[in-house]
Write a protein that holds these residues in place. Sequence first.
Motif, PDB file in Angstrom:
ATOM      1  N   ASP A  25       5.371  50.150   4.008  1.00 49.82           N
ATOM      2  CA  ASP A  25       6.461  49.795   3.092  1.00 49.82           C
ATOM      3  C   ASP A  25       6.421  48.275   2.908  1.00 49.82           C
ATOM      4  O   ASP A  25       7.185  47.534   3.526  1.00 49.82           O
ATOM      5  N   LEU A  27       7.266  46.253   0.592  1.00 43.00           N
ATOM      6  CA  LEU A  27       8.568  45.678   0.192  1.00 43.00           C
ATOM      7  C   LEU A  27       9.675  46.601   0.714  1.00 43.00           C
ATOM      8  O   LEU A  27      10.018  47.560   0.065  1.00 43.00           O
ATOM      9  N   ARG A  28      10.297  46.274   1.856  1.00 36.36           N
ATOM     10  CA  ARG A  28       9.902  45.224   2.730  1.00 36.36           C
ATOM     11  C   ARG A  28       9.876  45.683   4.180  1.00 36.36           C
ATOM     12  O   ARG A  28       9.637  44.882   5.072  1.00 36.36           O
ATOM     13  N   ALA A  29      10.191  46.979   4.424  1.00 36.95           N
ATOM     14  CA  ALA A  29      10.484  47.390   5.804  1.00 36.95           C
ATOM     15  C   ALA A  29       9.328  47.152   6.779  1.00 36.95           C
ATOM     16  O   ALA A  29       9.544  46.652   7.888  1.00 36.95           O
ATOM     17  N   GLU A  70      19.659  47.799   5.141  1.00 31.71           N
ATOM     18  CA  GLU A  70      19.516  47.543   3.693  1.00 31.71           C
ATOM     19  C   GLU A  70      19.796  48.820   2.948  1.00 31.71           C
ATOM     20  O   GLU A  70      19.391  49.909   3.369  1.00 31.71           O
ATOM     21  N   GLY A  73      18.398  47.452  -1.746  1.00 29.48           N
ATOM     22  CA  GLY A  73      17.849  46.096  -1.767  1.00 29.48           C
ATOM     23  C   GLY A  73      18.800  45.051  -1.196  1.00 29.48           C
ATOM     24  O   GLY A  73      18.418  43.902  -1.008  1.00 29.48           O
ATOM     25  N   ASN A  83      17.244  43.073   5.304  1.00 29.12           N
ATOM     26  CA  ASN A  83      15.842  43.467   5.436  1.00 29.12           C
ATOM     27  C   ASN A  83      14.913  42.384   4.902  1.00 29.12           C
ATOM     28  O   ASN A  83      13.783  42.669   4.552  1.00 29.12           O
ATOM     29  N   THR A 102      16.658  51.316   6.555  1.00 31.32           N
ATOM     30  CA  THR A 102      16.417  50.857   5.183  1.00 31.32           C
ATOM     31  C   THR A 102      16.356  52.087   4.276  1.00 31.32           C
ATOM     32  O   THR A 102      16.303  53.222   4.751  1.00 31.32           O
ATOM     33  N   THR A 103      16.345  51.848   2.963  1.00 32.07           N
ATOM     34  CA  THR A 103      16.440  52.982   2.035  1.00 32.07           C
ATOM     35  C   THR A 103      15.270  53.948   2.181  1.00 32.07           C
ATOM     36  O   THR A 103      15.465  55.166   2.212  1.00 32.07           O
ATOM     37  N   ASN A 104      14.063  53.418   2.269  1.00 34.13           N
ATOM     38  CA  ASN A 104      12.885  54.300   2.235  1.00 34.13           C
ATOM     39  C   ASN A 104      11.970  54.165   3.451  1.00 34.13           C
ATOM     40  O   ASN A 104      11.459  55.165   3.949  1.00 34.13           O
ATOM     41  N   GLY A 105      11.751  52.937   3.919  1.00 36.59           N
ATOM     42  CA  GLY A 105      10.737  52.708   4.960  1.00 36.59           C
ATOM     43  C   GLY A 105      11.056  53.432   6.258  1.00 36.59           C
ATOM     44  O   GLY A 105      10.172  54.029   6.886  1.00 36.59           O
ATOM     45  N   TRP A 148       9.933  54.724  -3.508  1.00 39.41           N
ATOM     46  CA  TRP A 148      11.356  54.407  -3.697  1.00 39.41           C
ATOM     47  C   TRP A 148      12.088  55.695  -4.068  1.00 39.41           C
ATOM     48  O   TRP A 148      11.866  56.269  -5.119  1.00 39.41           O
ATOM     49  N   HIS A 202       9.826  47.804  -7.614  1.00 37.80           N
ATOM     50  CA  HIS A 202      10.731  47.316  -6.566  1.00 37.80           C
ATOM     51  C   HIS A 202      10.748  45.787  -6.517  1.00 37.80           C
ATOM     52  O   HIS A 202      11.793  45.188  -6.227  1.00 37.80           O
ATOM     53  N   LEU A 206      14.136  43.620  -6.749  1.00 34.56           N
ATOM     54  CA  LEU A 206      14.526  42.536  -5.825  1.00 34.56           C
ATOM     55  C   LEU A 206      14.756  41.231  -6.597  1.00 34.56           C
ATOM     56  O   LEU A 206      15.733  40.508  -6.332  1.00 34.56           O
TER      57      LEU A 206
HETATM   58  O1  3SL Z   1      13.290  50.889   0.922  1.00 35.48           O
HETATM   59  C1  3SL Z   1      13.124  50.262   1.950  1.00 35.48           C
HETATM   60  O2  3SL Z   1      12.895  50.779   3.013  1.00 35.48           O
HETATM   61  C2  3SL Z   1      13.291  48.770   1.907  1.00 35.48           C
HETATM   62  O3  3SL Z   1      12.204  48.167   2.461  1.00 35.48           O
HETATM   63  C3  3SL Z   1      13.735  48.295   0.587  1.00 35.48           C
HETATM   64  S1  3SL Z   1      14.093  46.603   0.462  1.00 35.48           S
HETATM   65  O4  3SL Z   1      12.888  45.893   0.121  1.00 35.48           O
HETATM   66  O5  3SL Z   1      14.682  46.095   1.661  1.00 35.48           O
HETATM   67  O6  3SL Z   1      15.037  46.483  -0.648  1.00 35.48           O
END
Ligand code: 3SL
Length: 238
Positions: A25, A27-29, A70, A73, A83, A102-105, A148, A202, A206
């Motif tokens: 991930d 961006l950014r996890a 997070e 974002g 994050n 975090t949302t996705n990572g 995402w 993404h 950001l």
């Molecule tokens: O989605 C995630 O896990 C983040 O990494 C998203 S963010 O870059 O922190 O917005």
Amino acid sequence: MRFFHFYTPEQVPSSGIPECAVAIDVLRATTTIATALAAGAEAVQVFAHLQQLQEASQNWPASQRLLAGERGGKAVAGFDLGNSPLDYTPDRVRDKRIFLSTTNGTRSLQRLEGIPVVITAALVNLGAVVDFLRRGSFAEVWLVGSGWEGAFSLEDTACAGAILHRLGCSLNQLGNDETLAALALYQTWQDDLLGLLRRSSHGQRLLGLGPENDQDLAYCADLDRLSVVPRQVQPGVL
Ligand code: 3SL
């Protein structure tokens, strides 16, 4: 070693698990996780849900923990950290356990539980991950993007392609169409990774939240800055 790339955690098969999986991930996890561990954090413990994170963190001494989160974002209100990898400095995180959602990572990491060796990769620790995989010489490796909210993300697939490129994989090591696509994507953008992050959806999200996030993109594009390989030592703990 034979590689399979999955764009999102949702695409990961539930059977036929490999010896090793790499969660990505950019961006950014996974950039943040590598940065936190390189800065001396005791461990990073990941959660898909904020409530689970808050409950688990209560079992850890208050002076030795940081809550990090997070959504969309933005940093989670009331948490110690968001994050942005730039916030994970040694003076903030040394010897602390980071409880991160975090949302996705972090969801992507949870999807890989049960696989014997799980590590995380980002552009910042690419070379260290490649060395780890070379030394491990696993029969099969899954490279799993976080995407995402279930959709493809350019930067995670470019990072998967960078791993395949650095390893010098031959065509018969590329197990699915996604690995070929990842390699081609990386080879197209290898001289302008920051440009790729800025063009990605993404990256645009950001930058839309604040132009200062361009510093995060520059950091996340900085190949081989760190030599750490975050590895899962217990479910959800790296
Ligand atoms: O989605 C995630 O896990 C983040 O990494 C998203 S963010 O870059 O922190 O917005």
